[in-house]
Design an enzyme around this catalytic site. Sequence first.
Site, PDB file in Angstrom:
ATOM      1  N   GLU A 128       0.945  -1.223   0.028  1.00 26.29           N
ATOM      2  CA  GLU A 128      -0.296  -0.528  -0.205  1.00 26.29           C
ATOM      3  C   GLU A 128       1.113   1.458   0.004  1.00 26.29           C
ATOM      4  O   GLU A 128       0.784   1.700   1.095  1.00 26.29           O
ATOM      5  CB  GLU A 128      -0.899   0.198   1.497  1.00 26.29           C
ATOM      6  CG  GLU A 128      -1.727  -0.890   0.856  1.00 26.29           C
ATOM      7  CD  GLU A 128      -2.834  -0.701   1.766  1.00 26.29           C
ATOM      8  OE1 GLU A 128      -3.060  -0.595   3.619  1.00 26.29           O
ATOM      9  OE2 GLU A 128      -4.227  -1.814   1.770  1.00 26.29           O
TER      10      GLU A 128
ATOM     11  N   GLU B  36      -6.960  -7.865  -0.586  1.00 28.00           N
ATOM     12  CA  GLU B  36      -6.805  -7.694   0.243  1.00 28.00           C
ATOM     13  C   GLU B  36      -8.620  -7.666   0.638  1.00 28.00           C
ATOM     14  O   GLU B  36      -9.047  -6.168   0.036  1.00 28.00           O
ATOM     15  CB  GLU B  36      -6.319  -6.541   2.197  1.00 28.00           C
ATOM     16  CG  GLU B  36      -5.022  -7.417   1.859  1.00 28.00           C
ATOM     17  CD  GLU B  36      -3.913  -5.577   2.421  1.00 28.00           C
ATOM     18  OE1 GLU B  36      -4.515  -4.941   3.462  1.00 28.00           O
ATOM     19  OE2 GLU B  36      -2.870  -5.929   2.563  1.00 28.00           O
TER      20      GLU B  36
END
Length: 675
Positions: free
Chosen positions: A152, A309
């Site tokens: 991320e 995710e």
Amino acid sequence: MYEKIWNQNKIAFGGDYNPEQWDEATWEEDMHLFGLAHIDTVTLNVFSWAMLQPDESTYDFTKLDRIMELVKKNGLKVVLATSTGAHPAWMAHRYPEILRTEFNGMKRKFGGRHNSCPNSPVYRMYSARLAEKLAEHYKDYDNIVAWHISNEYGGECYCENCEKAFRVWLKKKYHTIEEVNRVWDTAFWGHTFYDWEEIVLPNLLSEHFAYERTMFQGISLDYRRFNSDSILECYRLEYEAVKRHTPDIPVTTNLMGFYKPLDYQKWAKYMDMVSWDNYPSNQDTPAQIALSHELMRGIGGGKPFLLMEQTPSVTNWLPYNALKRPGVMRLWSYQAVAHGADSVMFFQMRRSIGACEKYHGAIIDHVGNENTRVFREAAALGAELKALGDETLGARARKETAILFDWENWWAIEYSAGPSVLLKYRDEIQNYYTALYEQNMATDIIGVEDDFSDYRVIIAPVLYMVKPGVDEKIKAFVQAGGIFVTTFFSGYVDDHDLVVTGGYPGKLRDLLGIWVEESDALPEGETNHFTWKGARHEAVLLCDLLHPEGAGVLATYEEDFYAGMPVLTKNRYGAGAAYYVAVRSDASFYEALIREICEKAGITPVAQTPGGVEAVLRVGRDEKKEFLFLLNHEKIEQSVPVEQDATDLVTGMEWKKGSKLTLPAYGVAILKRSV
Ligand code: GLA
Ligand code: ZN
């Protein structure tokens, strides 16, 4: 023929697994539980830098070797992360330059994650080196299905290294200081620069008075581009490092949907496949989640992506971390698949015992066994996905309608001082998308650089920034018969946020056949109205005062001094037409507009469903079969008319045209049928 993203034989099922936080006895237990849940893919090594490199010159992969052996022995595939999302404490201590400086000028100390300065030569060198060492070390390990670079990526840095790098970036882009002065319009307030060294980063210490409020949009815009490029460069260095040893393993990094600071449309060009983390908040509607999936599919050119995710149950970082209701995790997993995901993965496998994510959902809870609701739901989904096999892999959406979305336009709109702080690009995109979504219209989210020619309708809400060449592309699209829709606050500026003089909407003026003379920003709660096709609609946010210059007027304002002026226009142009919507309106207006436009373009819904049942179509790899996903987002049973003979891949049931399929609360069907 469409391709799979890697040589999968089923939808990948699993997610982030952090055995380094546990003793080895627990690892064996994990393997047993993974078996019960039909987990086949684990993302390893996301935050292990400190373990892998205890000091400047030592690399120690012994524990990771054991983990890699363990998962291999248990038949699990590995998405291998490079661990560079959080640097080790010793590195920050020894090289404070790797620490970021915040927007307010505060220099950080060691702590947290995603906090490395993207322009630190030390960070770049060590992160690329670690990625390379990992690739070299594991190149013969035959179970790695993908590289997961860092984690991320995000944020910004305003340190001195970044400031120097900004000047270099500017020199490369603009060559002369005169050109910099021109594009930033520095004659305003006498900000003329005579030397590159005089240029500083735009933040709270300089041109900003708040994060989103800048005195020089041109500077702030270039900073955003620069920052996104700087972080991208870190990704690319690692990408190249792993490719040197494992050229055939696809590389990705987990993105975050509508994440503003990074221009993902540019990033995706450097990714072998897109992957992203889906964490809707409690209030997000299914249409909002769907839009994020479309965006992520769109940046990857329509190819399948990975759902890297999602939480199996709760997050821990929302103000209220509500449980996903029974069935919702499954429903949202299939929703991701419907929109193009070829994986269903979670954060995380086992719930940690310490630090800030110990109350974040996991497949294996603190109780440590399979007797939990969440585990049972995951295991049941795992069994279903196993049974589904490779049928849907590689399938793609049909190209019919597209919404234009452009990251730099997003930055520019929301940096703009005026006309209204209520104007949020994503909301305007969502309004149009929701109308398409509600009517089950196949929709892609595309960028201004993508090919327009496959679509019949292109909607560009708030296309404020029209970059060089984009106006011509749109005109060619309409000329050839396409239908184009745009709105208020479009066509105003070029790629430097400099206004195009000669009347709004700038270069789109002839295409739209209008001239926008003024714009009235309505404070929250104030409303004008208009009537179209017998229904009265709201006009809020921004009301353009415009004059037709060839366009036909479809509706006019009903109140205020501009009552009677056009609010909705349509201009024939070549073989196509261009609509202009001068205001933000209500859901029933968007619904009616989409209905009219799709009808004119000959676009039909992928299915007729009752409200709350989402229908998404994916065309199979061989293009002879298609999959109609029916997703019931309501907590009541609903029935859907079957329009074509089909087999439900979830239940195995055969459905005849004309029958009625019943979807339980939060239920899912995947109707396989011939094209
Ligand atoms: C992100 C991160 C994970 C974890 C989850 C929690 O997606 O990538 O490491 O922190 O959020 O929601
Ligand atoms: Zn920095």
